[in-house]
Design an enzyme around this catalytic site. Structure first.
Site, PDB file in Angstrom:
ATOM      1  N   SER A   1     -42.202   2.179  12.712  1.00  0.00           N
ATOM      2  CA  SER A   1     -43.301   1.832  13.373  1.00  0.00           C
ATOM      3  C   SER A   1     -43.767   0.280  13.039  1.00  0.00           C
ATOM      4  O   SER A   1     -44.391  -0.436  13.619  1.00  0.00           O
ATOM      5  CB  SER A   1     -44.480   2.585  13.312  1.00  0.00           C
ATOM      6  OG  SER A   1     -44.761   2.983  11.848  1.00  0.00           O
TER       7      SER A   1
ATOM      8  N   HIS B   1     -42.105   6.049  18.826  1.00  0.00           N
ATOM      9  CA  HIS B   1     -42.047   4.781  19.484  1.00  0.00           C
ATOM     10  C   HIS B   1     -40.618   4.437  20.150  1.00  0.00           C
ATOM     11  O   HIS B   1     -40.484   3.469  20.777  1.00  0.00           O
ATOM     12  CB  HIS B   1     -41.921   3.684  18.319  1.00  0.00           C
ATOM     13  CG  HIS B   1     -43.325   3.405  17.606  1.00  0.00           C
ATOM     14  ND1 HIS B   1     -44.453   2.678  18.175  1.00  0.00           N
ATOM     15  CD2 HIS B   1     -43.973   4.148  16.688  1.00  0.00           C
ATOM     16  CE1 HIS B   1     -45.384   2.889  17.632  1.00  0.00           C
ATOM     17  NE2 HIS B   1     -45.118   3.364  16.394  1.00  0.00           N
TER      18      HIS B   1
ATOM     19  N   LYS C   1     -48.123   5.927  23.501  1.00  0.00           N
ATOM     20  CA  LYS C   1     -47.308   4.819  23.611  1.00  0.00           C
ATOM     21  C   LYS C   1     -46.931   4.563  25.007  1.00  0.00           C
ATOM     22  O   LYS C   1     -47.513   3.916  25.854  1.00  0.00           O
ATOM     23  CB  LYS C   1     -46.119   4.592  22.581  1.00  0.00           C
ATOM     24  CG  LYS C   1     -46.800   4.115  21.129  1.00  0.00           C
ATOM     25  CD  LYS C   1     -47.105   5.386  20.408  1.00  0.00           C
ATOM     26  CE  LYS C   1     -47.594   5.068  18.948  1.00  0.00           C
ATOM     27  NZ  LYS C   1     -48.003   6.326  18.210  1.00  0.00           N
TER      28      LYS C   1
END
Length: 421
Positions: free
Chosen positions: A210, A238, A270
């Site tokens: 991240s 992610h 996300k």
């Protein structure tokens, strides 16, 4: 209550004042518009936003909002309890089935936040011996439990040194033996795990890191897990929705079968533009987590409207690959151009593109100057990253246009010269 100079409350207040006076205290702006758009309204004017997690622009997609609105009208604002009590609602189960199908696993369990997924699931896995002993006692197979609830002496966790804070906290709560291995260093992991004498082993790693934006060597970890009879859990918060030919995440990116990874963790915050987290895996393992993960048992689930909206967002992400393609194209362009200015991007490979500043105070100054130019881009510093490794963490989405990225690049070029970065 009042305290002496050495009381805990006074020490807390003193430290807070020190950080605030140093200029390092976060000065997060109050936003008067949706923070899911590339342009937001702050202090009476437009600002470009380069830190939003709305990677595919789905948070404000009309179909997503319409689906969420319909669910809001049907189910109301909240869930009304935990999944184990009153709130095992059909939209929650539909979301679990949809995300499991998307990532290629048999089943999934959803949580109100991605953080809750990791801090709930990791300790739960290490309760298997206690719960087995407890079950045998209740079923009359033994006289009394021989294992205490806080005992995890048979487990060793092998954790990547740059794992997300939620993974780190989950490991702390597990109270197992922990062996950290250097970033993406498979030789060290192989050496350490081969020397372990523990009967139960768990390898834990982010799929996309991240703070650096690089991708984990999942194939090598899967092979080491197989050779050493260890479980493998990948935090793909992610990666899911962004990587791979079909957006399935870091496993698909590397060509790794979902059957080679025991548990895939991810978030809906996300790529899918919502909120919440999940863990996907074999059905029986997921069934076990429903009776052992405390953040699932003792907490309310996602609001039904969010669950319904996220399910719609997954469908859109799957049928509109241009969204992730554009986000990654934007990241590639920005990374190439900012590196040409002399900035280090720390091996970034995905939509997260850090620019290393180093000094914490200088990083804070870059954020302040960018804000002055109408750009919101917070800096990451300790404890999010190591001391002396402060950086501006830029996130590129499918909604950013080339002229917006070029404006940012121009500002960074000026600051590199002005601040001697």
């Amino acid at each position: 209550m009042a305290g002496t100079a050495s009381s805990p409350s006074e020490r807390i207040k003193s430290l807070t004042r020190l950080v605030q006076n140093s200029g390092l205290y976060p000065n997060n702006p109050i936003v008067n518009s949706a923070t899911t758009e590339p342009v937001i309204w702050v202090d009476g004017r437009d600002h470009l936003l380069f830190c939003s997690n709305n990677l595919l622009g789905l948070s404000n997609h009309p179909d997503v909002k319409a689906t969420a609105q319909k669910a809001l009208e049907r189910y109301g604002l909240g869930s009304g309890g935990s999944r184990q009590m009153a709130a095992n609602i059909d939209v929650h189960r539909a979301l679990e089935c949809r995300i499991a199908e998307f990532v290629g696993q048999e089943d999934a369990i959803c949580f109100a936040a991605g953080y809750m997924a990791n801090v709930g699931v990791i300790p739960a896995l290490m309760k298997v011996d206690f719960l087995q002993s407890l079950a045998q006692t209740h079923l009359g197979h033994q006289d009394a439990t021989s294992v205490r609830e806080d005992e995890t002496f048979g487990w060793e966790v092998f954790s990547e040194e740059l794992n997300h804070a939620s993974v780190v906290d989950g490991i702390r709560l597990a109270k197992a033996k922990v062996s950290r291995f250097p970033h993406k260093n498979m030789e060290r992991l192989a050496e350490t795990i081969s020397q372990s004498t523990m009967p139960s082993k768990l390898i834990l790693s982010d799929g996309v890191f991240s703070m650096d934006g690089d991708i984990a060597p999942v194939p090598a970890m899967a092979e080491l897990a197989r050779k050493n009879n260890a479980m493998l859990m990948i935090d793909d918060a992610h990666g899911v929705g962004m990587l791979g030919e079909n957006g399935r995440g870091s496993l698909e990116h590397h060509g790794v079968s979902s059957s080679d990874v025991d548990l895939q963790m991810g978030t809906f915050t996300k790529a899918f533009g919502g909120v919440g987290g999940y863990v996907a895996g074999d059905q029986e393992v997921i069934d076990f987590l429903r009776i052992s993960a405390r953040t699932y048992i003792f907490s309310a689930p996602l609001p039904p409207s969010i669950a319904a909206g996220v399910t719609e967002a997954i469908d859109i992400a799957e049928r509109e690959p241009w969204r992730r393609e554009k986000a990654l194209e934007n990241a590639f362009y920005f990374r190439r151009e900012v590196e040409s200015q002399g900035y280090k991007t720390l091996g970034s490979e995905a939509h997260i593109v850090p620019t290393l500043i180093g000094d914490e105070l200088k990083a804070a100054e870059v954020t302040r100057l960018l804000r002055h130019r109408g750009i919101i881009a917070p800096h990451a510093r300790y404890p999010a990253v190591a001391l002396g490794q402060a950086r501006i963490r830029f996130v590129m989405t499918c909604q950013h246009e080339r002229e917006q990225i070029d404006f940012l690049l121009g500002c960074l070029a000026e600051m590199r010269e002005t601040l001697k970065l």
